[in-house]
Design a protein around this motif. Structure first.
Motif, PDB file in Angstrom:
ATOM      1  N   LEU A  64       0.808  -1.216   0.000  1.00 45.82           N
ATOM      2  CA  LEU A  64       0.000   0.000   0.000  1.00 45.82           C
ATOM      3  C   LEU A  64       0.845   1.272   0.000  1.00 45.82           C
ATOM      4  CD1 LEU A  64      -2.580  -1.079   2.717  1.00 45.82           C
ATOM      5  CD2 LEU A  64      -2.911  -1.104   0.251  1.00 45.82           C
ATOM      6  N   GLY A  65       1.901   1.257   0.779  1.00 47.08           N
ATOM      7  CA  GLY A  65       2.672   2.478   0.985  1.00 47.08           C
ATOM      8  C   GLY A  65       3.534   2.886  -0.181  1.00 47.08           C
ATOM      9  N   LEU A  66       4.182   1.948  -0.829  1.00 48.36           N
ATOM     10  CA  LEU A  66       5.071   2.294  -1.932  1.00 48.36           C
ATOM     11  C   LEU A  66       4.310   2.915  -3.111  1.00 48.36           C
ATOM     12  CD1 LEU A  66       8.095   2.238  -2.199  1.00 48.36           C
ATOM     13  CD2 LEU A  66       7.928   0.045  -3.338  1.00 48.36           C
ATOM     14  N   PRO A  67       3.169   2.360  -3.537  1.00 47.49           N
ATOM     15  CA  PRO A  67       2.412   3.057  -4.584  1.00 47.49           C
ATOM     16  C   PRO A  67       1.907   4.431  -4.146  1.00 47.49           C
ATOM     17  CG  PRO A  67       1.697   0.790  -4.456  1.00 47.49           C
ATOM     18  CD  PRO A  67       2.608   1.031  -3.298  1.00 47.49           C
ATOM     19  N   LEU A  68       1.544   4.553  -2.878  1.00 46.19           N
ATOM     20  CA  LEU A  68       1.080   5.843  -2.373  1.00 46.19           C
ATOM     21  C   LEU A  68       2.196   6.880  -2.399  1.00 46.19           C
ATOM     22  CD1 LEU A  68      -1.363   7.282  -1.171  1.00 46.19           C
ATOM     23  CD2 LEU A  68      -0.547   6.589   1.073  1.00 46.19           C
ATOM     24  N   VAL A  69       3.389   6.492  -1.982  1.00 41.48           N
ATOM     25  CA  VAL A  69       4.534   7.396  -2.026  1.00 41.48           C
ATOM     26  C   VAL A  69       4.861   7.747  -3.477  1.00 41.48           C
ATOM     27  CG1 VAL A  69       7.029   7.531  -1.595  1.00 41.48           C
ATOM     28  CG2 VAL A  69       5.508   6.687   0.175  1.00 41.48           C
ATOM     29  N   GLY A  70       4.804   6.757  -4.357  1.00 43.02           N
ATOM     30  CA  GLY A  70       5.049   7.028  -5.772  1.00 43.02           C
ATOM     31  C   GLY A  70       4.044   8.011  -6.354  1.00 43.02           C
ATOM     32  N   ALA A  71       2.784   7.877  -5.955  1.00 44.21           N
ATOM     33  CA  ALA A  71       1.755   8.804  -6.445  1.00 44.21           C
ATOM     34  C   ALA A  71       1.990  10.208  -5.914  1.00 44.21           C
ATOM     35  CB  ALA A  71       0.373   8.304  -6.035  1.00 44.21           C
ATOM     36  N   LEU A  72       2.362  10.323  -4.638  1.00 46.05           N
ATOM     37  CA  LEU A  72       2.628  11.642  -4.061  1.00 46.05           C
ATOM     38  C   LEU A  72       3.815  12.318  -4.755  1.00 46.05           C
ATOM     39  CD1 LEU A  72       2.102  10.911  -0.263  1.00 46.05           C
ATOM     40  CD2 LEU A  72       0.643  12.279  -1.754  1.00 46.05           C
ATOM     41  N   VAL A  73       4.883  11.570  -4.983  1.00 51.33           N
ATOM     42  CA  VAL A  73       6.056  12.133  -5.645  1.00 51.33           C
ATOM     43  C   VAL A  73       5.718  12.503  -7.084  1.00 51.33           C
ATOM     44  CG1 VAL A  73       8.393  11.580  -6.467  1.00 51.33           C
ATOM     45  CG2 VAL A  73       7.713  10.966  -4.157  1.00 51.33           C
ATOM     46  N   ASP A  74       4.983  11.653  -7.777  1.00 50.88           N
ATOM     47  CA  ASP A  74       4.613  11.923  -9.159  1.00 50.88           C
ATOM     48  C   ASP A  74       3.734  13.166  -9.273  1.00 50.88           C
ATOM     49  OD1 ASP A  74       5.490  10.846 -11.482  1.00 50.88           O
ATOM     50  OD2 ASP A  74       4.174   9.106 -11.467  1.00 50.88           O
ATOM     51  N   GLU A  75       2.786  13.310  -8.359  1.00 49.26           N
ATOM     52  CA  GLU A  75       1.922  14.497  -8.377  1.00 49.26           C
ATOM     53  C   GLU A  75       2.707  15.754  -8.026  1.00 49.26           C
ATOM     54  OE1 GLU A  75      -1.250  15.324  -9.123  1.00 49.26           O
ATOM     55  OE2 GLU A  75      -1.746  13.324  -9.824  1.00 49.26           O
ATOM     56  N   ALA A  76       3.732  15.623  -7.171  1.00 49.94           N
ATOM     57  CA  ALA A  76       4.541  16.783  -6.815  1.00 49.94           C
ATOM     58  C   ALA A  76       5.431  17.216  -7.971  1.00 49.94           C
ATOM     59  CB  ALA A  76       5.385  16.472  -5.583  1.00 49.94           C
ATOM     60  N   VAL A  77       5.902  16.263  -8.753  1.00 52.51           N
ATOM     61  CA  VAL A  77       6.780  16.571  -9.883  1.00 52.51           C
ATOM     62  C   VAL A  77       5.991  17.202 -11.025  1.00 52.51           C
ATOM     63  CG1 VAL A  77       8.250  15.539 -11.659  1.00 52.51           C
ATOM     64  CG2 VAL A  77       8.476  14.828  -9.287  1.00 52.51           C
ATOM     65  N   ALA A  78       4.881  16.581 -11.384  1.00 50.58           N
ATOM     66  CA  ALA A  78       4.051  17.072 -12.494  1.00 50.58           C
ATOM     67  C   ALA A  78       2.628  16.592 -12.260  1.00 50.58           C
ATOM     68  CB  ALA A  78       4.580  16.540 -13.827  1.00 50.58           C
ATOM     69  N   PRO A  79       1.636  17.291 -12.806  1.00 47.28           N
ATOM     70  CA  PRO A  79       0.261  16.820 -12.625  1.00 47.28           C
ATOM     71  C   PRO A  79       0.040  15.489 -13.337  1.00 47.28           C
ATOM     72  CG  PRO A  79       0.318  18.719 -14.091  1.00 47.28           C
ATOM     73  CD  PRO A  79       1.698  18.532 -13.563  1.00 47.28           C
ATOM     74  N   GLY A  80      -0.691  14.610 -12.682  1.00 47.53           N
ATOM     75  CA  GLY A  80      -0.941  13.286 -13.248  1.00 47.53           C
ATOM     76  C   GLY A  80       0.096  12.286 -12.779  1.00 47.53           C
ATOM     77  N   LEU A  81      -0.238  11.026 -12.916  1.00 54.91           N
ATOM     78  CA  LEU A  81       0.667   9.960 -12.493  1.00 54.91           C
ATOM     79  C   LEU A  81       1.481   9.478 -13.687  1.00 54.91           C
ATOM     80  CD1 LEU A  81      -1.710   7.943 -10.167  1.00 54.91           C
ATOM     81  CD2 LEU A  81      -0.074   9.704  -9.561  1.00 54.91           C
ATOM     82  N   GLY A  82       2.705   9.085 -13.398  1.00 55.46           N
ATOM     83  CA  GLY A  82       3.596   8.667 -14.478  1.00 55.46           C
ATOM     84  C   GLY A  82       4.468   7.497 -14.084  1.00 55.46           C
TER      85      GLY A  82
END
Length: 182
Positions: A64-82
């Motif tokens: 649960l945590g690793l995808p959540l952290v990835g989503a937070l970092v991705d949203e902070a870098v640019a809008p949308g998930l990547g």
């Protein structure tokens, strides 16, 4: 007679009992101690052998945590998930499958697509909530998230299955004795 039934309707009748009576307490001095206090197997030094610790918290954190952290970092870098979210989802699922015991695979494997979709929905709704105002926009967004995340779900599930198959093959090889070098 009616008054008697109103006062004690079920006296002496065991039909209303949901559970059987508890067993009597053990006699003093018997060996009916709980498992924690019962002596376990001894190691080579005569000390009790270490019991395997369950890693359920770490497995859930990876899943649960690793995808959540990835989503937070991705949203902070640019809008949308990547790519960051995608990589974290695949690595988290593979790591959870690697740490889980065989009995835990039944919840790790089917949970990965749900975690990917739920994390995407939460990140998109929290990241750009104005875009999803109204039921039509939300339904369109949910369909887009499902379609766009399908390759990530498949990759995460594939990585977990690969880890499980490698573990099964390694366990069989070790059990059969073919892994010994002589």
């Amino acid at each position: 007679m009616a008054e008697q039934w109103a006062v004690t309707p079920s006296e002496g009748i065991d039909l209303w009992r949901d559970q059987p009576e508890p067993p009597p307490p053990p006699a003093r001095g018997s060996d009916d101690r709980p498992d924690e206090s019962r002596p376990g197997p001894l190691s080579r030094g005569g000390r009790p052998a270490a019991r395997p610790q369950r890693q359920g918290g770490l497995i859930a954190l990876l899943l649960l945590g690793l995808p959540l952290v990835g989503a937070l970092v991705d949203e902070a870098v640019a809008p949308g998930l990547g790519l960051i979210f995608d990589s974290c989802a695949v690595l988290g699922t593979a790591g959870a499958a690697a740490l889980a015991e065989r009995s835990g695979w039944w919840w790790v494997l089917p949970a990965s697509p749900t975690v990917v979709l739920a994390t995407t929905a939460a990140a998109e709704l929290l990241g750009d909530s104005a875009k999803y105002q109204g039921s039509k926009a939300l339904a369109t967004g949910a369909a887009r998230w499902t379609i766009n995340d399908f390759p990530v779900m498949l990759a995460a599930l594939g990585a977990a299955l690969l880890v499980v198959l490698v573990r099964i093959a390694r366990d069989r090889r070790t059990r059969d004795g073919r892994n010994r070098r002589g």
